[in-house]
Design an enzyme around this catalytic site. Structure first.
Site, PDB file in Angstrom:
ATOM      1  N   ASP A   1       0.847  -1.192   0.000  1.00  0.00           N
ATOM      2  CA  ASP A   1       0.000   0.000   0.000  1.00  0.00           C
ATOM      3  C   ASP A   1       0.890   1.252   0.000  1.00  0.00           C
ATOM      4  O   ASP A   1       2.110   1.150  -0.120  1.00  0.00           O
ATOM      5  CB  ASP A   1      -0.966  -0.016   1.196  1.00  0.00           C
ATOM      6  CG  ASP A   1      -0.263   0.002   2.552  1.00  0.00           C
ATOM      7  OD1 ASP A   1       0.954   0.309   2.611  1.00  0.00           O
ATOM      8  OD2 ASP A   1      -0.930  -0.293   3.550  1.00  0.00           O
ATOM      9  N   MET A   2       0.314   2.410   0.169  1.00  0.00           N
ATOM     10  CA  MET A   2       1.076   3.662   0.120  1.00  0.00           C
ATOM     11  C   MET A   2       2.080   3.784   1.267  1.00  0.00           C
ATOM     12  O   MET A   2       3.009   4.573   1.182  1.00  0.00           O
ATOM     13  CB  MET A   2       0.122   4.860   0.124  1.00  0.00           C
ATOM     14  CG  MET A   2      -0.636   5.018  -1.179  1.00  0.00           C
ATOM     15  SD  MET A   2      -1.693   6.470  -1.207  1.00  0.00           S
ATOM     16  CE  MET A   2      -0.473   7.767  -1.079  1.00  0.00           C
TER      17      MET A   2
END
Length: 139
Positions: free
Chosen positions: A16-17
């Site tokens: 994810d980020m």
């Protein structure tokens, strides 16, 4: 108690980020673990389907304990936690390469007829499979 293990191959697209593995991927891994357990004890989920039945997820519980990052080794350990006439509960842990628990929990499955999704007794429609689970389940 029999415990099945499967190693998961991570890809960068799983992150994810924040640079950690996205939590939704764990659900996919749990399914891979359950499928591996079924195969390890001599059965095949597709054969269940071709016999006119499904075993959908009825409940999922997962506790995230430690982040997994890209590059980590990931292993899913799966076992039969509980086996009843109308439901089977699979237990799992997801560990990293240091054998630290990163996530743990259970999935509950019921066996239903394909034609109408009515629950049936696992013990009646797949007696041998049910008995195998009785022999390997957590005591």
């Amino acid at each position: 108690m029999y415990v099945s293990t499967v190693e998961i191959q991570l890809s960068y697209a799983d992150t994810d980020m924040m640079g950690v593995i996205y939590h939704g991927n764990y659900v996919k891994w749990i399914e891979l673990g359950r499928t591996k357990l079924i195969e390890d004890v001599g059965y095949n989920y597709l054969n269940m389907e071709s016999s006119g039945y499904y075993a959908p997820v009825y409940n999922l519980e997962i506790t995230y304990k430690k982040s997994i990052k890209y590059g980590d080794k990931v292993i899913v350990k799966t076992w039969v936690e509980e086996n009843k006439n109308l439901r089977t509960i699979y237990g799992f842990t997801i560990v990293n390469g240091k054998d630290e628990i990163c996530a743990e929990g259970t999935t509950t499955h019921i066996v239903v007829r394909k034609e109408d999704f009515k629950p049936v007794q696992f013990k009646k429609v797949f007696p041998e499979w049910f008995q195998t689970y009785e022999e390997i389940k957590k005591k």
